[in-house]
Write a protein that holds these residues in place. Structure first.
Motif, PDB file in Angstrom:
ATOM      1  N   VAL A  41       0.837  -1.191   0.092  1.00  0.00           N
ATOM      2  CA  VAL A  41      -0.070   0.038   0.153  1.00  0.00           C
ATOM      3  C   VAL A  41       1.068   1.285  -0.058  1.00  0.00           C
ATOM      4  O   VAL A  41       1.826   1.247   0.819  1.00  0.00           O
ATOM      5  N   SER A  42       0.513   2.138  -0.953  1.00  0.00           N
ATOM      6  CA  SER A  42       1.087   3.651  -0.900  1.00  0.00           C
ATOM      7  C   SER A  42       0.187   4.376  -0.148  1.00  0.00           C
ATOM      8  O   SER A  42      -1.045   4.547  -0.741  1.00  0.00           O
ATOM      9  N   VAL A  43       0.561   5.223   0.764  1.00  0.00           N
ATOM     10  CA  VAL A  43      -0.367   6.288   1.714  1.00  0.00           C
ATOM     11  C   VAL A  43      -0.008   7.531   1.012  1.00  0.00           C
ATOM     12  O   VAL A  43       1.152   7.973   0.935  1.00  0.00           O
ATOM     13  N   VAL A  44      -0.893   8.224   0.573  1.00  0.00           N
ATOM     14  CA  VAL A  44      -0.942   9.778   0.047  1.00  0.00           C
ATOM     15  C   VAL A  44      -1.490  10.695   0.985  1.00  0.00           C
ATOM     16  O   VAL A  44      -2.711  10.627   1.265  1.00  0.00           O
ATOM     17  N   VAL A  45      -0.817  11.584   1.176  1.00  0.00           N
ATOM     18  CA  VAL A  45      -1.177  12.511   2.466  1.00  0.00           C
ATOM     19  C   VAL A  45      -0.900  13.972   1.478  1.00  0.00           C
ATOM     20  O   VAL A  45       0.096  14.460   1.668  1.00  0.00           O
ATOM     21  N   PRO A  46      -1.851  14.513   1.260  1.00  0.00           N
ATOM     22  CA  PRO A  46      -1.872  16.049   0.826  1.00  0.00           C
ATOM     23  C   PRO A  46      -1.718  16.894   1.935  1.00  0.00           C
ATOM     24  O   PRO A  46      -2.292  16.845   3.036  1.00  0.00           O
ATOM     25  N   CYS A  47      -0.812  17.793   1.939  1.00  0.00           N
ATOM     26  CA  CYS A  47      -0.258  18.755   2.753  1.00  0.00           C
ATOM     27  C   CYS A  47      -0.352  19.968   2.378  1.00  0.00           C
ATOM     28  O   CYS A  47       0.239  20.341   1.566  1.00  0.00           O
ATOM     29  N   PHE A  48      -1.096  20.865   3.270  1.00  0.00           N
ATOM     30  CA  PHE A  48      -1.116  22.364   3.053  1.00  0.00           C
ATOM     31  C   PHE A  48      -1.254  23.303   4.278  1.00  0.00           C
ATOM     32  O   PHE A  48      -2.257  22.938   5.031  1.00  0.00           O
ATOM     33  N   ARG A  49      -0.038  23.850   4.551  1.00  0.00           N
ATOM     34  CA  ARG A  49       0.084  24.548   5.797  1.00  0.00           C
ATOM     35  C   ARG A  49      -0.494  23.547   7.075  1.00  0.00           C
ATOM     36  O   ARG A  49      -1.117  23.967   7.897  1.00  0.00           O
ATOM     37  N   CYS A  50       0.310  22.497   7.031  1.00  0.00           N
ATOM     38  CA  CYS A  50      -0.187  21.272   8.040  1.00  0.00           C
ATOM     39  C   CYS A  50       1.001  21.130   9.093  1.00  0.00           C
ATOM     40  O   CYS A  50       0.914  19.898   9.577  1.00  0.00           O
ATOM     41  N   ALA A  51       1.916  21.927   9.129  1.00  0.00           N
ATOM     42  CA  ALA A  51       3.227  21.596  10.233  1.00  0.00           C
ATOM     43  C   ALA A  51       2.597  21.098  11.472  1.00  0.00           C
ATOM     44  O   ALA A  51       3.159  20.331  12.209  1.00  0.00           O
ATOM     45  N   HIS A  52       1.578  21.574  11.953  1.00  0.00           N
ATOM     46  CA  HIS A  52       1.103  21.511  13.224  1.00  0.00           C
ATOM     47  C   HIS A  52       0.371  20.174  13.522  1.00  0.00           C
ATOM     48  O   HIS A  52       0.058  19.750  14.769  1.00  0.00           O
ATOM     49  N   THR A  53       0.060  19.558  12.266  1.00  0.00           N
ATOM     50  CA  THR A  53      -0.669  18.344  12.401  1.00  0.00           C
ATOM     51  C   THR A  53      -0.189  17.075  11.752  1.00  0.00           C
ATOM     52  O   THR A  53      -0.741  15.946  12.167  1.00  0.00           O
ATOM     53  N   ILE A  54       0.715  17.315  10.717  1.00  0.00           N
ATOM     54  CA  ILE A  54       1.360  16.282  10.223  1.00  0.00           C
ATOM     55  C   ILE A  54       2.198  15.161  11.144  1.00  0.00           C
ATOM     56  O   ILE A  54       1.985  13.681  10.732  1.00  0.00           O
ATOM     57  N   ASP A  55       2.608  15.406  12.063  1.00  0.00           N
ATOM     58  CA  ASP A  55       3.250  14.523  12.990  1.00  0.00           C
ATOM     59  C   ASP A  55       2.442  13.374  13.482  1.00  0.00           C
ATOM     60  O   ASP A  55       2.326  12.153  13.343  1.00  0.00           O
ATOM     61  N   HIS A  56       1.360  13.973  13.968  1.00  0.00           N
ATOM     62  CA  HIS A  56       0.234  13.026  14.430  1.00  0.00           C
ATOM     63  C   HIS A  56      -0.527  12.078  13.369  1.00  0.00           C
ATOM     64  O   HIS A  56      -0.749  10.887  13.638  1.00  0.00           O
ATOM     65  N   ALA A  57      -0.648  12.364  12.400  1.00  0.00           N
ATOM     66  CA  ALA A  57      -1.216  11.860  11.099  1.00  0.00           C
ATOM     67  C   ALA A  57       0.052  10.769  10.794  1.00  0.00           C
ATOM     68  O   ALA A  57      -0.444   9.447  10.451  1.00  0.00           O
ATOM     69  N   VAL A  58       1.077  11.059  10.538  1.00  0.00           N
ATOM     70  CA  VAL A  58       2.010  10.004  10.260  1.00  0.00           C
ATOM     71  C   VAL A  58       2.335   8.982  11.185  1.00  0.00           C
ATOM     72  O   VAL A  58       2.358   7.883  10.899  1.00  0.00           O
ATOM     73  N   ALA A  59       2.222   9.546  12.442  1.00  0.00           N
ATOM     74  CA  ALA A  59       2.325   8.727  13.442  1.00  0.00           C
ATOM     75  C   ALA A  59       1.312   7.483  13.599  1.00  0.00           C
ATOM     76  O   ALA A  59       1.467   6.505  13.847  1.00  0.00           O
ATOM     77  N   SER A  60       0.086   7.817  13.344  1.00  0.00           N
ATOM     78  CA  SER A  60      -1.121   6.801  13.205  1.00  0.00           C
ATOM     79  C   SER A  60      -0.727   5.935  11.837  1.00  0.00           C
ATOM     80  O   SER A  60      -1.416   4.775  12.132  1.00  0.00           O
ATOM     81  N   VAL A  61      -0.164   6.272  10.868  1.00  0.00           N
ATOM     82  CA  VAL A  61       0.405   5.156   9.983  1.00  0.00           C
ATOM     83  C   VAL A  61       1.160   4.613  10.483  1.00  0.00           C
ATOM     84  O   VAL A  61       1.283   3.263  10.261  1.00  0.00           O
ATOM     85  N   ALA A  62       2.220   4.934  11.140  1.00  0.00           N
ATOM     86  CA  ALA A  62       3.454   4.026  11.510  1.00  0.00           C
ATOM     87  C   ALA A  62       2.944   3.062  12.692  1.00  0.00           C
ATOM     88  O   ALA A  62       3.536   2.169  13.051  1.00  0.00           O
ATOM     89  N   ALA A  63       1.878   3.659  13.383  1.00  0.00           N
ATOM     90  CA  ALA A  63       1.303   2.534  14.343  1.00  0.00           C
ATOM     91  C   ALA A  63       0.357   1.621  13.875  1.00  0.00           C
ATOM     92  O   ALA A  63      -0.094   0.971  14.755  1.00  0.00           O
TER      93      ALA A  63
END
Length: 311
Positions: A41-63
């Motif tokens: 699976v390739s996970v696609v995450v569009p990001c626009f001015r998301c510096a304050h939320t991206i850590d949590h989003a990616v961590a949920s993928v890594a988990a």
């Protein structure tokens, strides 16, 4: 079965997987997959001015109990330090697992998702927005369904609204998979974007001229074109703000309603909706729009709980 790994995999070169890789993979029995295994699976995450939320989003993928082969973070011309933050996030994971893609200018979520889709190396593509998160068993359960039913081209599940600090809700038994009828569902969309896993080789893409209802347009095209789509009866991802009537593009209810009206008109012009289906869907949409206005009014004047199942 998935490849057994103790670490996340190195990223493959984009577009090297043949179309028949989907059939080859889904012939395996994923029921015995173990935590830490890798799925295609390739996970696609569009990001626009998301510096304050991206850590949590990616961590949920890594988990995830089973790990996707790669994560593609697509910076949509943020110009506010987001691109640098995405690179920092990528360095927190094994080399090559998180890939950062920079768009030259802000082009909207459709273009960002399409760019990630184009560079995906795996036969399955999943989508996650930068301010949402996945629950740990999402990919495991979806890949098990795909193994059992290789004809499925798209699989979704339920979502809820909850705070980032709230634990993932427990699974509800029995687990059930519903194959969706190839018609436009009138009252609500059963296909929220962060729930989607689909075949990379589908002959559709997000409409880059649309900045609202672009996901509704794509899922409707896939469903109405006769592809087998399914939905799990589990909450396996979360919004961390109300999905309508809040900030962001979806906060403008009138604009969202007008965008959905235009989508249905386009589907009719494409021959995917008959005239009467188009008119009935528009009538039902008007009812739903009025309901959302009432809910938004209540939320603004009476408060709104932050743990809700998708409407």
């Amino acid at each position: 079965m998935g490849r057994k790994n103790n670490v996340m995999p190195m990223m493959e070169e984009p577009n090297t997987v043949e179309t028949n890789a989907v059939e080859e993979w889904t012939s395996h029995d994923l029921r015995n997959i173990r935590p830490g295994d890798t799925v295609p699976v390739s996970v696609v995450v569009p990001c626009f001015r998301c510096a304050h939320t991206i850590d949590h989003a990616v961590a949920s993928v890594a988990a995830q109990m089973v790990l996707p082969a790669e994560v593609l973070l697509v910076d949509d011309g943020s110009n506010d330090g987001t691109l640098e933050r995405l690179s920092e996030v990528a360095r927190n994971y094994p080399p090559g697992w998180v890939k950062v893609i920079a768009m030259p200018r802000n082009s909207g979520p459709s273009a960002a998702r399409n760019r990630g889709w184009e560079q995906a190396s795996q036969p399955w593509v999943a989508f996650l927005d930068a301010d949402d998160s996945w629950h740990p068993q999402k990919l495991k359960l979806q890949m098990e369904v795909l193994a059992d039913d290789p004809q499925i081209a798209l699989i979704a599940h339920e979502m809820n609204v909850q705070t980032r600090a709230t634990p993932a809700p427990p699974l509800r038994y029995p687990l059930q998979v519903r194959v969706l009828p190839n018609r436009l569902l009138m009252f609500r969309s059963p296909l929220p974007t962060a729930s989607i896993v689909l075949r990379r080789d589908l002959p559709f893409r997000f409409d880059e001229t649309r900045w609202r209802a672009e996901d509704f347009m794509l899922w409707a095209q896939i469903l109405l074109s006769g592809y087998r789509c399914a939905r799990l009866n589990q909450v396996l991802a979360s919004w961390h703000k109300p999905p309508f009537g809040a900030s962001g593009l979806s906060g403008d209810l009138a604009a969202m309603y007008e965008a959905a009206v235009d989508v249905r008109k386009t589907l009719h012009q494409q021959g995917l909706l008959s005239w009467w289906q188009w008119q009935l869907a528009d009538a039902m949409s008007l009812v739903r729009y009025a309901r959302r206005r009432v809910i938004t009014y209540a939320r603004q004047h009476e408060g709104w709980p932050m743990v809700r199942r998708s409407a």
